[in-house]
Design a protein around this motif. Structure first.
Motif, PDB file in Angstrom:
ATOM      1  N   LEU A  89      34.590  38.055  16.046  1.00 49.28           N
ATOM      2  CA  LEU A  89      33.552  38.580  16.940  1.00 49.28           C
ATOM      3  C   LEU A  89      32.511  37.513  17.269  1.00 49.28           C
ATOM      4  O   LEU A  89      31.995  37.457  18.394  1.00 49.28           O
ATOM      5  CB  LEU A  89      32.887  39.803  16.300  1.00 49.28           C
ATOM      6  CG  LEU A  89      33.771  41.052  16.149  1.00 49.28           C
ATOM      7  CD1 LEU A  89      32.998  42.162  15.460  1.00 49.28           C
ATOM      8  CD2 LEU A  89      34.274  41.532  17.499  1.00 49.28           C
ATOM      9  N   ARG A  90      32.198  36.653  16.298  1.00 48.92           N
ATOM     10  CA  ARG A  90      31.254  35.563  16.588  1.00 48.92           C
ATOM     11  C   ARG A  90      31.844  34.581  17.597  1.00 48.92           C
ATOM     12  O   ARG A  90      31.123  34.053  18.448  1.00 48.92           O
ATOM     13  CB  ARG A  90      30.880  34.846  15.295  1.00 48.92           C
ATOM     14  CG  ARG A  90      29.918  35.619  14.410  1.00 48.92           C
ATOM     15  CD  ARG A  90      29.314  34.709  13.353  1.00 48.92           C
ATOM     16  NE  ARG A  90      30.335  34.190  12.457  1.00 48.92           N
ATOM     17  CZ  ARG A  90      30.712  34.786  11.326  1.00 48.92           C
ATOM     18  NH1 ARG A  90      30.150  35.933  10.966  1.00 48.92           N
ATOM     19  NH2 ARG A  90      31.627  34.246  10.551  1.00 48.92           N
ATOM     20  N   GLU A  91      33.166  34.321  17.526  1.00 43.62           N
ATOM     21  CA  GLU A  91      33.795  33.456  18.516  1.00 43.62           C
ATOM     22  C   GLU A  91      33.690  34.059  19.914  1.00 43.62           C
ATOM     23  O   GLU A  91      33.344  33.365  20.877  1.00 43.62           O
ATOM     24  CB  GLU A  91      35.261  33.231  18.141  1.00 43.62           C
ATOM     25  CG  GLU A  91      35.469  32.420  16.865  1.00 43.62           C
ATOM     26  CD  GLU A  91      36.937  32.204  16.581  1.00 43.62           C
ATOM     27  OE1 GLU A  91      37.713  32.087  17.544  1.00 43.62           O
ATOM     28  OE2 GLU A  91      37.328  32.179  15.394  1.00 43.62           O
ATOM     29  N   LEU A  92      33.998  35.366  20.040  1.00 46.69           N
ATOM     30  CA  LEU A  92      33.891  36.021  21.350  1.00 46.69           C
ATOM     31  C   LEU A  92      32.452  36.005  21.859  1.00 46.69           C
ATOM     32  O   LEU A  92      32.206  35.839  23.055  1.00 46.69           O
ATOM     33  CB  LEU A  92      34.401  37.460  21.244  1.00 46.69           C
ATOM     34  CG  LEU A  92      35.902  37.636  20.955  1.00 46.69           C
ATOM     35  CD1 LEU A  92      36.214  39.101  20.697  1.00 46.69           C
ATOM     36  CD2 LEU A  92      36.736  37.127  22.128  1.00 46.69           C
ATOM     37  N   GLU A  93      31.492  36.138  20.944  1.00 55.98           N
ATOM     38  CA  GLU A  93      30.092  36.116  21.353  1.00 55.98           C
ATOM     39  C   GLU A  93      29.671  34.728  21.801  1.00 55.98           C
ATOM     40  O   GLU A  93      28.881  34.574  22.738  1.00 55.98           O
ATOM     41  CB  GLU A  93      29.240  36.590  20.170  1.00 55.98           C
ATOM     42  CG  GLU A  93      27.831  36.994  20.545  1.00 55.98           C
ATOM     43  CD  GLU A  93      27.126  37.688  19.397  1.00 55.98           C
ATOM     44  OE1 GLU A  93      26.034  38.213  19.625  1.00 55.98           O
ATOM     45  OE2 GLU A  93      27.674  37.689  18.270  1.00 55.98           O
ATOM     46  N   THR A  94      30.203  33.690  21.163  1.00 54.85           N
ATOM     47  CA  THR A  94      29.845  32.321  21.535  1.00 54.85           C
ATOM     48  C   THR A  94      30.372  31.974  22.919  1.00 54.85           C
ATOM     49  O   THR A  94      29.702  31.285  23.696  1.00 54.85           O
ATOM     50  CB  THR A  94      30.397  31.344  20.487  1.00 54.85           C
ATOM     51  OG1 THR A  94      29.885  31.695  19.202  1.00 54.85           O
ATOM     52  CG2 THR A  94      30.000  29.912  20.814  1.00 54.85           C
ATOM     53  N   HIS A  95      31.568  32.436  23.251  1.00 54.35           N
ATOM     54  CA  HIS A  95      32.177  32.108  24.549  1.00 54.35           C
ATOM     55  C   HIS A  95      31.780  33.080  25.657  1.00 54.35           C
ATOM     56  O   HIS A  95      32.307  32.990  26.755  1.00 54.35           O
ATOM     57  CB  HIS A  95      33.697  32.088  24.409  1.00 54.35           C
ATOM     58  CG  HIS A  95      34.202  30.889  23.654  1.00 54.35           C
ATOM     59  ND1 HIS A  95      34.397  29.667  24.243  1.00 54.35           N
ATOM     60  CD2 HIS A  95      34.510  30.716  22.349  1.00 54.35           C
ATOM     61  CE1 HIS A  95      34.829  28.797  23.350  1.00 54.35           C
ATOM     62  NE2 HIS A  95      34.901  29.405  22.190  1.00 54.35           N
ATOM     63  N   GLY A  96      30.866  34.003  25.391  1.00 55.82           N
ATOM     64  CA  GLY A  96      30.327  34.849  26.441  1.00 55.82           C
ATOM     65  C   GLY A  96      31.069  36.142  26.691  1.00 55.82           C
ATOM     66  O   GLY A  96      30.673  36.900  27.576  1.00 55.82           O
TER      67      GLY A  96
END
Length: 349
Positions: A89-96
């Motif tokens: 989820l943090r990866e998806l949040e970082t990439h917008g």
């Protein structure tokens, strides 16, 4: 059932137009009539997201609005743990793709509001192309006067009253007639939209840290035949003390210089054997790699020589003496007078 599926798949492959590729995946695609989700390749083939993050992003995009997509809910739905799901989820949040904010309801309860965007780049483009609104102060405009002819009837007294005049307007070079000279207001050019700078893409570091380079196998300064024979016999004899460490002839020949380096540094064969056979992983999958790693990592330092073990020489310290003339303390190997008293005695003499 498997035979029917194979026959159906063979029939479907024969219906694919064109020659089939010699290797790689072959797509047998049928149009969906219901229960499908459109997913962009920018998410399905994202080179900066892990496979877990891509799968969770596709799953969240397929859910209806209002579905629970928290860490607890996803961990109860899938086999991955909460730590793996939180990292995805943090990866998806970082990439917008994912936006999570804390909001307070009317009853005072604080909740997490989750927004999923299927195209972050399109959102940034719309924000960049939106025109920037600039506040322009209102300008006073004056209605153009009606054309006046020379033969016009006399004007009434009310019409002869002074009228408010706008700011002076630059006059054109060509002369204008009275009828074609209305008061004009300069047009204000519309401000051009300022494009918003697109932030550079953020690369999410991999959750698997890179492994440090493997230490090289230690080498002796001089591999004599006698040292080679002792080291190879020590390695071949390991399976008597640890049945898991069965080394091949090639492994023994490759690892012999490492054991010879230990022997050259004064290590006893029993000490080498204990270092290589104590607390082995169960079951050891690669015995040769375990022995190589321990030979490289646990290598003892060379034995110190006689010069290193000799006690350090202490620098002699000159003792204090008490002056016989003024009782002043001064450093000197022999008792007597201090420097000032000696100078006075020399002058008197």
């Amino acid at each position: 059932m498997a035979t029917q599926h194979d026959i159906a798949l063979t029939n479907a492959l024969t219906g694919i137009p064109g020659p089939l590729p010699p290797s790689g995946v072959i797509h047998v695609a049928f149009p969906h009539a219901n229960r499908f989700t459109i997913v962009g390749n920018h998410l399905a083939q994202h080179d900066g997201l892990s496979l877990t993050a891509i799968g969770i992003g596709v799953y969240i995009q397929s859910l209806p609005a209002g579905s629970q997509v928290g860490i607890k809910a996803l961990a109860a739905r899938f086999a991955e743990g909460e730590t793996t799901i939180a990292a995805a989820l943090r990866e998806l949040e970082t990439h917008g793709y994912l936006h999570r904010t804390r909001a307070r309801l009317t009853n005072g309860r604080v909740v997490t509001r989750t927004v999923f965007c299927n195209q972050p780049d399109a959102l940034l483009r719309e924000r960049a192309m939106a025109p920037t609104r600039v506040a322009v102060p209102p300008m006073r405009t004056v209605e153009p006067a009606a054309p006046v002819s020379v033969a016009q009837a006399p004007v009434s007294a009310a019409a002869q009253a002074p009228m408010p005049v706008a700011a002076p307007v630059p006059v054109a070079a060509a002369p204008m007639s009275v009828a074609a000279a209305p008061m004009m207001t300069p047009a204000v050019p519309e401000p051009a939209p300022v494009p918003e700078e697109k932030p550079p893409p953020v690369r999410v570091p991999s959750r698997i840290a890179p492994k440090p380079p493997r230490r090289p196998l230690p080498q002796p300064r001089e591999l004599t035949p006698e040292l080679h024979r002792t080291a190879s016999a020590l390695l071949a004899d390991l399976r008597r003390h640890a049945p898991e460490l069965v080394l091949s002839e090639d492994d023994v020949e490759e690892l012999t210089p490492g054991a010879a380096a230990w022997l050259e540094r004064g290590a006893h064969p029993d000490a080498i054997r204990r270092a290589l056979t104590t607390e082995l992983p169960q079951p050891p999958k690669y015995p040769a790699k375990i022995v190589r790693h321990r030979l490289a990592v646990l290598l003892p330092p060379p034995l110190p020589g006689a010069q290193e073990l000799a006690p350090a020489r202490r620098t002699p310290v000159t003792p204090f003496q008490t002056c016989e003339g003024c009782d002043r303390a001064f450093r000197s190997p022999d008792p007597g007078h201090c420097r000032d008293c000696r100078a006075r005695y020399w002058e008197a003499a």
